[in-house]
Design a protein around this motif. Structure first.
Motif, PDB file in Angstrom:
ATOM      1  N   GLY A  70      -6.079  11.185 -11.960  1.00  0.00           N
ATOM      2  CA  GLY A  70      -6.267  10.613 -10.626  1.00  0.00           C
ATOM      3  C   GLY A  70      -5.714  11.462  -9.504  1.00  0.00           C
ATOM      4  N   ALA A  71      -5.035  12.566  -9.827  1.00  0.00           N
ATOM      5  CA  ALA A  71      -4.537  13.549  -8.870  1.00  0.00           C
ATOM      6  C   ALA A  71      -3.266  13.086  -8.175  1.00  0.00           C
ATOM      7  CB  ALA A  71      -5.600  13.931  -7.867  1.00  0.00           C
ATOM      8  N   LYS A  72      -2.681  14.015  -7.425  1.00  0.00           N
ATOM      9  CA  LYS A  72      -1.361  13.778  -6.841  1.00  0.00           C
ATOM     10  C   LYS A  72      -1.337  12.592  -5.890  1.00  0.00           C
ATOM     11  CE  LYS A  72       0.664  18.384  -7.288  1.00  0.00           C
ATOM     12  NZ  LYS A  72       1.212  19.579  -6.588  1.00  0.00           N
ATOM     13  N   SER A  73      -2.368  12.421  -5.089  1.00  0.00           N
ATOM     14  CA  SER A  73      -2.351  11.333  -4.100  1.00  0.00           C
ATOM     15  C   SER A  73      -2.303   9.971  -4.774  1.00  0.00           C
ATOM     16  CB  SER A  73      -3.570  11.425  -3.185  1.00  0.00           C
ATOM     17  OG  SER A  73      -4.775  11.331  -3.943  1.00  0.00           O
ATOM     18  N   MET A  74      -3.004   9.808  -5.885  1.00  0.00           N
ATOM     19  CA  MET A  74      -2.982   8.535  -6.601  1.00  0.00           C
ATOM     20  C   MET A  74      -1.630   8.306  -7.267  1.00  0.00           C
ATOM     21  SD  MET A  74      -5.205   7.150  -9.824  1.00  0.00           S
ATOM     22  CE  MET A  74      -3.834   7.487 -10.948  1.00  0.00           C
ATOM     23  N   ILE A  75      -1.056   9.360  -7.834  1.00  0.00           N
ATOM     24  CA  ILE A  75       0.238   9.233  -8.487  1.00  0.00           C
ATOM     25  C   ILE A  75       1.327   8.913  -7.467  1.00  0.00           C
ATOM     26  CG2 ILE A  75       1.988  10.470  -9.845  1.00  0.00           C
ATOM     27  CD1 ILE A  75      -0.532  12.066 -10.974  1.00  0.00           C
ATOM     28  N   GLU A  76       1.277   9.568  -6.318  1.00  0.00           N
ATOM     29  CA  GLU A  76       2.226   9.267  -5.250  1.00  0.00           C
ATOM     30  C   GLU A  76       2.111   7.812  -4.813  1.00  0.00           C
ATOM     31  OE1 GLU A  76       2.828  13.472  -2.879  1.00  0.00           O
ATOM     32  OE2 GLU A  76       0.966  12.375  -2.584  1.00  0.00           O
ATOM     33  N   ALA A  77       0.880   7.303  -4.762  1.00  0.00           N
ATOM     34  CA  ALA A  77       0.671   5.902  -4.386  1.00  0.00           C
ATOM     35  C   ALA A  77       1.269   4.965  -5.427  1.00  0.00           C
ATOM     36  CB  ALA A  77      -0.819   5.629  -4.218  1.00  0.00           C
ATOM     37  N   ALA A  78       1.125   5.320  -6.702  1.00  0.00           N
ATOM     38  CA  ALA A  78       1.716   4.506  -7.770  1.00  0.00           C
ATOM     39  C   ALA A  78       3.231   4.457  -7.632  1.00  0.00           C
ATOM     40  CB  ALA A  78       1.325   5.076  -9.130  1.00  0.00           C
ATOM     41  N   ILE A  79       3.835   5.602  -7.377  1.00  0.00           N
ATOM     42  CA  ILE A  79       5.289   5.658  -7.188  1.00  0.00           C
ATOM     43  C   ILE A  79       5.696   4.837  -5.974  1.00  0.00           C
ATOM     44  CG2 ILE A  79       7.215   7.212  -6.655  1.00  0.00           C
ATOM     45  CD1 ILE A  79       5.695   9.373  -8.314  1.00  0.00           C
ATOM     46  N   SER A  80       4.896   4.869  -4.930  1.00  0.00           N
ATOM     47  CA  SER A  80       5.178   4.074  -3.729  1.00  0.00           C
ATOM     48  C   SER A  80       5.111   2.579  -4.019  1.00  0.00           C
ATOM     49  CB  SER A  80       4.184   4.423  -2.610  1.00  0.00           C
ATOM     50  OG  SER A  80       4.364   5.752  -2.171  1.00  0.00           O
ATOM     51  N   GLY A  81       4.157   2.183  -4.866  1.00  0.00           N
ATOM     52  CA  GLY A  81       4.054   0.769  -5.239  1.00  0.00           C
ATOM     53  C   GLY A  81       5.288   0.288  -5.971  1.00  0.00           C
ATOM     54  N   LYS A  82       5.791   1.125  -6.868  1.00  0.00           N
ATOM     55  CA  LYS A  82       7.027   0.791  -7.593  1.00  0.00           C
ATOM     56  C   LYS A  82       8.208   0.717  -6.630  1.00  0.00           C
ATOM     57  CE  LYS A  82      10.204   2.543 -11.109  1.00  0.00           C
ATOM     58  NZ  LYS A  82      10.453   3.545 -12.169  1.00  0.00           N
ATOM     59  N   LYS A  83       8.301   1.687  -5.746  1.00  0.00           N
ATOM     60  CA  LYS A  83       9.422   1.717  -4.798  1.00  0.00           C
ATOM     61  C   LYS A  83       9.388   0.514  -3.860  1.00  0.00           C
ATOM     62  CE  LYS A  83      11.864   4.712  -1.543  1.00  0.00           C
ATOM     63  NZ  LYS A  83      12.062   3.659  -0.541  1.00  0.00           N
ATOM     64  N   ARG A  84       8.199   0.132  -3.432  1.00  0.00           N
ATOM     65  CA  ARG A  84       8.080  -1.030  -2.539  1.00  0.00           C
ATOM     66  C   ARG A  84       8.602  -2.282  -3.232  1.00  0.00           C
ATOM     67  NH1 ARG A  84       3.825  -4.738  -0.926  1.00  0.00           N
ATOM     68  NH2 ARG A  84       2.243  -3.703  -2.198  1.00  0.00           N
ATOM     69  N   TYR A  85       8.277  -2.426  -4.512  1.00  0.00           N
ATOM     70  CA  TYR A  85       8.791  -3.565  -5.275  1.00  0.00           C
ATOM     71  C   TYR A  85      10.309  -3.497  -5.369  1.00  0.00           C
ATOM     72  CZ  TYR A  85      10.186  -6.349  -9.263  1.00  0.00           C
ATOM     73  OH  TYR A  85      10.853  -7.237 -10.069  1.00  0.00           O
ATOM     74  N   GLU A  86      10.833  -2.330  -5.707  1.00  0.00           N
ATOM     75  CA  GLU A  86      12.276  -2.178  -5.887  1.00  0.00           C
ATOM     76  C   GLU A  86      13.039  -2.424  -4.583  1.00  0.00           C
ATOM     77  OE1 GLU A  86      12.232   0.976  -9.639  1.00  0.00           O
ATOM     78  OE2 GLU A  86      12.358   1.740  -7.590  1.00  0.00           O
ATOM     79  N   ASP A  87      12.492  -1.932  -3.475  1.00  0.00           N
ATOM     80  CA  ASP A  87      13.137  -2.140  -2.180  1.00  0.00           C
ATOM     81  C   ASP A  87      13.137  -3.612  -1.783  1.00  0.00           C
ATOM     82  OD1 ASP A  87      13.571   0.562  -2.006  1.00  0.00           O
ATOM     83  OD2 ASP A  87      11.920   0.962  -0.613  1.00  0.00           O
ATOM     84  N   LYS A  88      12.071  -4.304  -2.122  1.00  0.00           N
ATOM     85  CA  LYS A  88      11.950  -5.706  -1.741  1.00  0.00           C
ATOM     86  C   LYS A  88      12.834  -6.616  -2.582  1.00  0.00           C
ATOM     87  CE  LYS A  88       8.562  -9.381  -0.920  1.00  0.00           C
ATOM     88  NZ  LYS A  88       7.122  -9.723  -0.851  1.00  0.00           N
ATOM     89  N   PHE A  89      12.906  -6.346  -3.891  1.00  0.00           N
ATOM     90  CA  PHE A  89      13.604  -7.260  -4.797  1.00  0.00           C
ATOM     91  C   PHE A  89      14.951  -6.740  -5.286  1.00  0.00           C
ATOM     92  CE2 PHE A  89       9.151  -8.514  -5.058  1.00  0.00           C
ATOM     93  CZ  PHE A  89       9.255  -9.885  -4.855  1.00  0.00           C
ATOM     94  N   GLY A  90      15.261  -5.476  -5.001  1.00  0.00           N
ATOM     95  CA  GLY A  90      16.567  -4.945  -5.380  1.00  0.00           C
ATOM     96  C   GLY A  90      16.778  -4.779  -6.867  1.00  0.00           C
ATOM     97  N   LYS A  91      15.708  -4.558  -7.626  1.00  0.00           N
ATOM     98  CA  LYS A  91      15.841  -4.310  -9.064  1.00  0.00           C
ATOM     99  C   LYS A  91      14.779  -3.321  -9.508  1.00  0.00           C
ATOM    100  CE  LYS A  91      13.383  -8.640 -10.098  1.00  0.00           C
ATOM    101  NZ  LYS A  91      13.481  -9.925 -10.855  1.00  0.00           N
TER     102      LYS A  91
END
Length: 237
Positions: free
Chosen positions: A90-111
Motif C-alpha cells: 500500500g506504500a508509505k502514505s498508507m502505512i503512515e496513515a495506519a500509524i496515525s490511526g493507532k496514535k490517534r487511538y492511543e492519544d485519545k484513550f491513553g493506552k
C-alpha cells in the motif's frame, strides 16, 4: 513459548471456534481472526475471547486509500485487537496513515493500540507466482526486504514473514522489529503454503510469534497438537 503461539480460528462456525478456545485454554492466549471467521461470526468470537481473557490478532490485511486505512486501524484498536495486519504494498502514505490511526487511538484513550504488522509477500506465494501473478521480476527475498524496508522507514516495526525471511528482516532491519510467522507445519508438509516450515525452524530463524492453524485445529486432539507445537518450538521433541 506458550505466549509466542498464535492459533488461527479458521473454522466454519462460532460454536466450533468456542470449542477450540475452550480446549486450548491452558495452552494458548492469542487467537488469530482472519477474513472468513470475521465475516461469519467476528464480533461474537471477539466478545467471547475477551470474556475468557484472551487476546486476538485481527488478520484482515488492510489495503485501501490512506484515509480509509487510518479509520480502520483506529476502529480495530478501539475493538481491542492486540495485533492487526496491513499490506506493505500500500506504500508509505498508507502505512503512515495506519500509524496515525493507532496514535490517534492511543492519544485519545491513553493506552497502547494494536501492534501493526506489515504483510509483504503471502506465504502461499513462491517465485513463480510472484513473477507470473504479480509481475514482479525481482527475486522473492529482494521484493520482501524492499517492501519491509519501505515500511520500516516510516515507522512500522512489526511484520508478517515466512520462516525463511524472518531472520533476513531481523538481520537487516534490526532486533527492534517484531516478526510474526505463519505457514507453520509440524511435518514440513506445505499444502497451499509454499514457504512453510516447522515451529522450531521458525523460532531458530528469529520469529517472535508463530501462527498455527490447520495442524492444531484440524487435529484429532487439538490440545495435544498445541502441546506438541510448543515442545517443538522449545526443541524438546
Amino acid at each position: 513459548m506458550k505466549d509466542r503461539l498464535i492459533v488461527a480460528l479458521d473454522v466454519d462456525t462460532f460454536e466450533d471456534a468456542c470449542m477450540i478456545v475452550d480446549e486450548l485454554s491452558d495452552e494458548v492466549s492469542i487467537y488469530k481472526i482472519g477474513l472468513a471467521p470475521f465475516i461469519g461470526y467476528g464480533f461474537k468470537i471477539i466478545d467471547y475471547l475477551k470474556s475468557k481473557d484472551k487476546k486476538f490478532f485481527l488478520d484482515l490485511k488492510f489495503f485501501d486509500i490512506p484515509n480509509t486505512v487510518e479509520l480502520a486501524v483506529y476502529q480495530a484498536c478501539a475493538m481491542g485487537a492486540s495485533m492487526l495486519t496491513l499490506h506493505t504494498i500500500g506504500a508509505k502514505s498508507m502505512i503512515e496513515a495506519a500509524i496515525s490511526g493507532k496514535k490517534r487511538y492511543e492519544d485519545k484513550f491513553g493506552k497502547s493500540g494494536a501492534m501493526l504488522l506489515g504483510v509483504t509477500i503471502l506465504t502461499s506465494m513462491d517465485q513463480e507466482s510472484l513473477t507470473n501473478g504479480m509481475f514482479i521480476e525481482k527475486p522473492i527475498e529482494e521484493a520482501i526486504f524492499g517492501l519491509a524496508k519501505n515500511a520500516y522507514e516510516v515507522g512500522l516495526r512489526g511484520f508478517v514473514a515466512s520462516p525463511f525471511e524472518a531472520k533476513l528482516l531481523k538481520d537487516k532491519l534490526g532486533d527492534d522489529i517484531v516478526v510474526v510467522t505463519p505457514g507453520i507445519r509440524m511435518d514440513n508438509s506445505k499444502d497451499d503454503q509454499k514457504r512453510a516450515s516447522t515451529p522450531r525452524f521458525a523460532i531458530e530463524n528469529k520469529a517472535d510469534y508463530i501462527v498455527v492453524g490447520r495442524p492444531i485445529i484440524k487435529a484429532k486432539n487439538p490440545k495435544q497438537a498445541a502441546i506438541a507445537c510448543i515442545k517443538n518450538m522449545k526443541g524438546e521433541d
